[in-house]
Design an enzyme around this catalytic site. Structure first.
Site, PDB file in Angstrom:
ATOM      1  N   HIS A  26      44.050  18.712 -28.930  1.00 47.83           N
ATOM      2  CA  HIS A  26      42.833  17.860 -28.746  1.00 47.83           C
ATOM      3  C   HIS A  26      43.438  16.405 -28.314  1.00 47.83           C
ATOM      4  O   HIS A  26      42.707  15.618 -27.679  1.00 47.83           O
ATOM      5  CB  HIS A  26      41.831  17.645 -29.748  1.00 47.83           C
ATOM      6  CG  HIS A  26      42.243  16.974 -31.169  1.00 47.83           C
ATOM      7  ND1 HIS A  26      42.820  17.712 -31.966  1.00 47.83           N
ATOM      8  CD2 HIS A  26      42.176  15.445 -31.467  1.00 47.83           C
ATOM      9  CE1 HIS A  26      43.153  16.746 -33.110  1.00 47.83           C
ATOM     10  NE2 HIS A  26      42.811  15.405 -32.621  1.00 47.83           N
TER      11      HIS A  26
ATOM     12  N   ASP B 146      43.189  24.639 -31.594  1.00 50.53           N
ATOM     13  CA  ASP B 146      43.783  23.085 -31.539  1.00 50.53           C
ATOM     14  C   ASP B 146      45.260  23.353 -31.910  1.00 50.53           C
ATOM     15  O   ASP B 146      45.913  22.044 -32.811  1.00 50.53           O
ATOM     16  CB  ASP B 146      43.148  22.433 -32.771  1.00 50.53           C
ATOM     17  CG  ASP B 146      43.261  20.770 -32.593  1.00 50.53           C
ATOM     18  OD1 ASP B 146      43.567  20.520 -31.421  1.00 50.53           O
ATOM     19  OD2 ASP B 146      42.841  20.032 -33.415  1.00 50.53           O
TER      20      ASP B 146
ATOM     21  N   GLY C 216      45.216   9.161 -34.874  1.00 41.97           N
ATOM     22  CA  GLY C 216      46.583   9.001 -34.620  1.00 41.97           C
ATOM     23  C   GLY C 216      47.501  10.006 -35.483  1.00 41.97           C
ATOM     24  O   GLY C 216      48.655  10.130 -35.375  1.00 41.97           O
TER      25      GLY C 216
ATOM     26  N   SER D 100      46.814  13.148 -36.111  1.00 38.61           N
ATOM     27  CA  SER D 100      46.410  14.580 -35.681  1.00 38.61           C
ATOM     28  C   SER D 100      47.614  15.184 -35.058  1.00 38.61           C
ATOM     29  O   SER D 100      48.519  14.393 -34.345  1.00 38.61           O
ATOM     30  CB  SER D 100      45.416  14.682 -34.490  1.00 38.61           C
ATOM     31  OG  SER D 100      44.172  14.280 -35.213  1.00 38.61           O
TER      32      SER D 100
ATOM     33  N   ALA E 174      42.246  16.820 -38.516  1.00 40.64           N
ATOM     34  CA  ALA E 174      41.092  16.164 -38.347  1.00 40.64           C
ATOM     35  C   ALA E 174      40.558  15.376 -39.586  1.00 40.64           C
ATOM     36  O   ALA E 174      41.223  15.877 -40.819  1.00 40.64           O
ATOM     37  CB  ALA E 174      39.919  17.063 -38.014  1.00 40.64           C
ATOM     38  N   ILE E 175      39.619  14.439 -39.813  1.00 47.01           N
ATOM     39  CA  ILE E 175      38.933  13.879 -40.948  1.00 47.01           C
ATOM     40  C   ILE E 175      37.726  13.879 -40.887  1.00 47.01           C
ATOM     41  O   ILE E 175      36.989  14.166 -39.796  1.00 47.01           O
ATOM     42  CB  ILE E 175      39.557  12.391 -40.994  1.00 47.01           C
ATOM     43  CG1 ILE E 175      39.102  11.512 -39.669  1.00 47.01           C
ATOM     44  CG2 ILE E 175      41.077  12.203 -41.138  1.00 47.01           C
ATOM     45  CD1 ILE E 175      39.159   9.720 -39.873  1.00 47.01           C
TER      46      ILE E 175
END
Length: 214
Positions: free
Chosen positions: A68, A99, A165, A167, A184-185
């Protein structure tokens, strides 16, 4: 004769007990070993720059990262831990569900690489570490635990601090092996705060893709 047996039993129980478990590395050792194999990945897109992290998986410049952060950008710049920049090209890319992406840089020397661990062995509560480039702060090292394992969605939940940043960066065990790629968060307030809920793709799933030649 009874006294002889008593003496033997006492000697047996007085022997030292040795542990043959593998000694975990210290956080400093893990960072010093792994950070040279972690890079910043910046992709120029229509409305600015998409920033992330990558892990060098072979000495010739193949890098594992999150799909992503690449979006549809063609201008990809990889920044090494020593500050050197290299142009990268996309080798393979999967979409939102998986991803995962592989990119490649060409360098005139052999690179440090990461070691892929075994995510099937992880347990909730064990210590983990993350390295990434949150908000452009290259080489940021954080620690936490495995908070939850979502087997249905193939995600590892952690409270190790990761932010935009991060990822594509590694989630590491105490031996410095990658057990997941940070993805992800949980972000209910649009990056106003880090609330300690992050997710990583298990490395065993990633190894399946690599074995399939993604």
């Amino acid at each position: 004769m009874i006294k002889k047996y008593i003496l033997i039993i006492c000697l047996f129980f007085s022997l030292p007990v040795y542990s043959f478990s593998v000694k975990s590395k210290t956080p400093c050792e893990i960072y010093e070993k792994i950070n040279p194999a972690i890079v910043a990945v910046d992709t120029r897109v229509s409305d600015g720059v998409s920033c992330g992290t990558g892990c060098i998986i072979d000495k010739n410049g193949t890098i594992l990262t999150s799909a992503h952060i690449l979006e549809d950008g063609n201008d990809i710049v990889v920044t090494m831990s020593n500050g050197q920049d290299y142009k990268a090209k996309i080798l393979k890319k999967y979409g939102k569900n998986k991803d995962i992406a592989l990119i490649k840089i060409t360098v005139p020397y052999e690179l440090s690489t990461v070691k892929l661990g075994d995510s099937a062995r992880i347990k909730v509560g064990e210590q983990v570490y993350a390295i990434g480039n949150p908000f452009g702060f290259n080489g940021t090292f954080t620690q936490g635990i495995v908070s939850r394992i979502d087997y249905a969605k193939n995600r590892i939940q952690t409270d190790a601090a990761i932010n935009p940043g991060s990822s594509g960066g590694p989630l590491l065990n105490t031996n410095g092996e990658i057990i997941g790629i940070n993805q992800a968060i949980y972000n209910p307030d649009n990056n106003i705060s880090n609330i300690g809920i992050g997710f990583a793709t298990p490395v065993n799933l990633i190894k399946e893709y690599l074995n399939e030649g993604i």
